[in-house]
Design a protein around this motif. Structure first.
Motif, PDB file in Angstrom:
ATOM      1  N   SER A  37      -0.362   9.139  13.398  1.00 34.27           N
ATOM      2  CA  SER A  37      -0.056  10.457  12.837  1.00 34.27           C
ATOM      3  C   SER A  37       1.005  11.189  13.645  1.00 34.27           C
ATOM      4  O   SER A  37       1.781  11.979  13.093  1.00 34.27           O
ATOM      5  N   ALA A  38       1.044  10.919  14.953  1.00 32.03           N
ATOM      6  CA  ALA A  38       2.052  11.559  15.792  1.00 32.03           C
ATOM      7  C   ALA A  38       3.438  10.962  15.599  1.00 32.03           C
ATOM      8  O   ALA A  38       4.439  11.611  15.908  1.00 32.03           O
ATOM      9  N   GLY A  39       3.499   9.733  15.069  1.00 32.58           N
ATOM     10  CA  GLY A  39       4.790   9.068  14.978  1.00 32.58           C
ATOM     11  C   GLY A  39       5.331   8.879  13.582  1.00 32.58           C
ATOM     12  O   GLY A  39       6.477   8.449  13.414  1.00 32.58           O
ATOM     13  N   ALA A  40       4.538   9.187  12.544  1.00 30.90           N
ATOM     14  CA  ALA A  40       4.996   8.967  11.174  1.00 30.90           C
ATOM     15  C   ALA A  40       4.168   9.811  10.225  1.00 30.90           C
ATOM     16  O   ALA A  40       3.093  10.318  10.581  1.00 30.90           O
ATOM     17  N   ALA A  41       4.691   9.964   8.998  1.00 30.64           N
ATOM     18  CA  ALA A  41       3.929  10.628   7.944  1.00 30.64           C
ATOM     19  C   ALA A  41       2.868   9.659   7.446  1.00 30.64           C
ATOM     20  O   ALA A  41       3.200   8.572   6.954  1.00 30.64           O
ATOM     21  N   THR A  42       1.604  10.012   7.596  1.00 32.68           N
ATOM     22  CA  THR A  42       0.524   9.083   7.271  1.00 32.68           C
ATOM     23  C   THR A  42      -0.409   9.658   6.221  1.00 32.68           C
ATOM     24  O   THR A  42      -0.670  10.860   6.171  1.00 32.68           O
ATOM     25  N   LYS A  43      -0.904   8.753   5.382  1.00 32.32           N
ATOM     26  CA  LYS A  43      -2.002   9.048   4.474  1.00 32.32           C
ATOM     27  C   LYS A  43      -3.128   8.106   4.850  1.00 32.32           C
ATOM     28  O   LYS A  43      -2.951   6.885   4.843  1.00 32.32           O
ATOM     29  N   VAL A  44      -4.286   8.644   5.217  1.00 36.14           N
ATOM     30  CA  VAL A  44      -5.405   7.844   5.706  1.00 36.14           C
ATOM     31  C   VAL A  44      -6.418   7.659   4.592  1.00 36.14           C
ATOM     32  O   VAL A  44      -6.829   8.617   3.931  1.00 36.14           O
ATOM     33  N   CYS A  45      -6.829   6.388   4.379  1.00 35.63           N
ATOM     34  CA  CYS A  45      -7.861   6.070   3.393  1.00 35.63           C
ATOM     35  C   CYS A  45      -9.058   5.465   4.121  1.00 35.63           C
ATOM     36  O   CYS A  45      -8.888   4.616   5.006  1.00 35.63           O
ATOM     37  N   LEU A  46     -10.241   5.879   3.719  1.00 36.86           N
ATOM     38  CA  LEU A  46     -11.482   5.389   4.333  1.00 36.86           C
ATOM     39  C   LEU A  46     -12.346   4.738   3.259  1.00 36.86           C
ATOM     40  O   LEU A  46     -13.347   5.301   2.819  1.00 36.86           O
ATOM     41  N   PRO A  47     -11.984   3.547   2.810  1.00 40.11           N
ATOM     42  CA  PRO A  47     -12.760   2.895   1.746  1.00 40.11           C
ATOM     43  C   PRO A  47     -14.153   2.523   2.224  1.00 40.11           C
ATOM     44  O   PRO A  47     -14.363   2.180   3.392  1.00 40.11           O
ATOM     45  N   GLU A  51     -13.900  -2.988  -3.068  1.00 38.82           N
ATOM     46  CA  GLU A  51     -13.256  -2.468  -4.277  1.00 38.82           C
ATOM     47  C   GLU A  51     -12.382  -1.264  -3.952  1.00 38.82           C
ATOM     48  O   GLU A  51     -11.240  -1.168  -4.423  1.00 38.82           O
ATOM     49  N   GLU A  52     -12.894  -0.349  -3.140  1.00 40.24           N
ATOM     50  CA  GLU A  52     -12.086   0.817  -2.754  1.00 40.24           C
ATOM     51  C   GLU A  52     -10.932   0.395  -1.843  1.00 40.24           C
ATOM     52  O   GLU A  52      -9.848   0.977  -1.903  1.00 40.24           O
ATOM     53  N   PHE A  53     -11.155  -0.596  -1.007  1.00 40.08           N
ATOM     54  CA  PHE A  53     -10.101  -1.146  -0.161  1.00 40.08           C
ATOM     55  C   PHE A  53      -8.953  -1.651  -1.038  1.00 40.08           C
ATOM     56  O   PHE A  53      -7.779  -1.334  -0.803  1.00 40.08           O
ATOM     57  N   ALA A  54      -9.285  -2.433  -2.070  1.00 41.84           N
ATOM     58  CA  ALA A  54      -8.263  -2.973  -2.965  1.00 41.84           C
ATOM     59  C   ALA A  54      -7.566  -1.864  -3.742  1.00 41.84           C
ATOM     60  O   ALA A  54      -6.336  -1.881  -3.916  1.00 41.84           O
ATOM     61  N   ARG A  55      -8.333  -0.879  -4.191  1.00 42.05           N
ATOM     62  CA  ARG A  55      -7.746   0.215  -4.964  1.00 42.05           C
ATOM     63  C   ARG A  55      -6.745   1.007  -4.131  1.00 42.05           C
ATOM     64  O   ARG A  55      -5.682   1.397  -4.624  1.00 42.05           O
ATOM     65  N   ALA A  56      -7.062   1.201  -2.863  1.00 39.12           N
ATOM     66  CA  ALA A  56      -6.140   1.936  -1.988  1.00 39.12           C
ATOM     67  C   ALA A  56      -4.821   1.184  -1.836  1.00 39.12           C
ATOM     68  O   ALA A  56      -3.734   1.786  -1.899  1.00 39.12           O
ATOM     69  N   LEU A  57      -4.883  -0.119  -1.646  1.00 41.87           N
ATOM     70  CA  LEU A  57      -3.654  -0.897  -1.498  1.00 41.87           C
ATOM     71  C   LEU A  57      -2.832  -0.902  -2.784  1.00 41.87           C
ATOM     72  O   LEU A  57      -1.599  -0.832  -2.746  1.00 41.87           O
ATOM     73  N   MET A  58      -3.506  -0.986  -3.910  1.00 42.62           N
ATOM     74  CA  MET A  58      -2.789  -1.036  -5.184  1.00 42.62           C
ATOM     75  C   MET A  58      -2.085   0.277  -5.485  1.00 42.62           C
ATOM     76  O   MET A  58      -1.101   0.313  -6.236  1.00 42.62           O
ATOM     77  N   ARG A  59      -2.571   1.381  -4.901  1.00 42.81           N
ATOM     78  CA  ARG A  59      -1.975   2.693  -5.154  1.00 42.81           C
ATOM     79  C   ARG A  59      -1.087   3.161  -4.000  1.00 42.81           C
ATOM     80  O   ARG A  59      -0.866   4.344  -3.824  1.00 42.81           O
ATOM     81  N   ARG A  60      -0.561   2.221  -3.234  1.00 43.36           N
ATOM     82  CA  ARG A  60       0.207   2.571  -2.030  1.00 43.36           C
ATOM     83  C   ARG A  60       1.559   3.193  -2.342  1.00 43.36           C
ATOM     84  O   ARG A  60       2.138   3.902  -1.520  1.00 43.36           O
ATOM     85  N   GLY A  61       2.105   2.932  -3.542  1.00 40.05           N
ATOM     86  CA  GLY A  61       3.426   3.473  -3.873  1.00 40.05           C
ATOM     87  C   GLY A  61       4.489   2.938  -2.933  1.00 40.05           C
ATOM     88  O   GLY A  61       4.558   1.735  -2.667  1.00 40.05           O
ATOM     89  N   SER A  62       5.303   3.848  -2.372  1.00 44.19           N
ATOM     90  CA  SER A  62       6.366   3.432  -1.454  1.00 44.19           C
ATOM     91  C   SER A  62       5.918   3.428   0.000  1.00 44.19           C
ATOM     92  O   SER A  62       6.711   3.122   0.892  1.00 44.19           O
TER      93      SER A  62
END
Length: 283
Positions: A37-47, A51-62
């Motif tokens: 978080s200190a070095g980049a713009a981050t979005k944190v997911c806690l699956p 199934e939630e793990f896969a959904r997070a990766l599929m919605r990663r965008g750019s």
């Protein structure tokens, strides 16, 4: 292992934290989140599960995905991206946290939480070879045949009546959590091993083990076959090639962090530069 280094392609990160990592080492997870978080713009997911793990990766965008977890989480991400045919266009990062870390370490990922997180921010993409089998499974580190049997499986194989007794007991007594058992040395196998269509060893030769890894470089796998030694130790048979086919009676194999099978035939093919992984700069 074929490698082509380029700079990481995105400063926006999708940090997917595997639940096993959170349960086994929450302090390392907290450190990783702070460093990233200190070095980049981050979005944190806690699956909470696969199934939630896969959904997070599929919605990663750019965003560039960063997997915080052990080898099983890394393999889950690679397999998902491979089967969705998105692996070639994705640059993956991993921060090893958890109980099983051999594959990540073998690929060159630092094992310390801070060092691995810094590599995510400052490292470079390297294209690594991997093995893909005819059931669309993947291998990053190595596969070994036969997979080690548990001590219980070895005893039951020698005494079939014991398996029947255990089954009867299980129907009468409530199940208890299974305890992990120590692996026993597997018995000899009879397998035909072909490398690029050429037979390296046939079914008439009992074997102790077969190992295959995609780390030879140039799109080639390295193959080592250890014949069963009688008296003096037998020399291993070595070969390299792009395809490896193993045929024989039902056999299991350990691929990276998991065990697969039984199967009677399996072919693995090297995919050169298939995995883009961010690793520390060399130099």
């Amino acid at each position: 292992m074929a490698e082509v280094a380029t700079s990481a392609t995105s400063d926006q990160l999708l940090v997917v934290i595997d639940p096993v990592a959170r349960q086994t080492d929450g302090e390392s997870v907290r450190i990783v989140k702070d460093v990233l978080s200190a070095g980049a713009a981050t979005k944190v997911c806690l699956p909470d599960g696969p199934e939630e793990f896969a959904r997070a990766l599929m919605r990663r965008g750019s965003r560039r995905p960063v997997v915080v977890g052990d080898d099983r989480a890394l393999m889950r991400a690679v397999l998902l991206l491979h089967r969705r045919r998105e692996l070639a266009g994705c640059v993956l990062s991993v921060v090893p946290v958890g109980p099983v870390l051999g594959v990540a370490h073998a690929l060159g990922v630092p094992l310390g939480a801070v060092a691995a997180a810094r590599a995510v921010l400052d490292g470079a993409e390297r294209r690594l070879d991997m093995l893909v089998d005819d059931s669309d499974g993947v291998v990053l580190g190595a596969l070994r045949i036969p997979a080690p049997a548990t001590r219980q499986e070895s005893v039951e194989a020698a005494r079939p009546w014991l398996r029947t007794c255990r089954s009867l007991v299980r129907t009468l007594v409530p199940a208890r959590p299974a305890r992990e058992t120590a692996p026993a040395v597997p018995g000899p196998s009879r397998l035909r091993v072909e490398v690029d269509g050429v037979t390296l060893v046939d079914l008439d030769q009992p074997l102790e083990a077969v190992s295959v890894s995609p780390g030879f470089g140039g799109g080639l796998a390295s193959v080592e076959v250890r014949p069963l030694s009688v008296g003096a130790e037998a020399s291993p048979l070595l070969a390299t090639g792009r395809t490896v086919t193993v045929t024989g009676a039902d056999f299991r194999y350990r691929a990276d962090a998991g065990v697969a099978g039984p199967v009677r035939r399996r072919t693995w093919t090297v995919r050169e530069g298939a995995l883009g992984l961010v690793l520390p700069e060399v130099g």
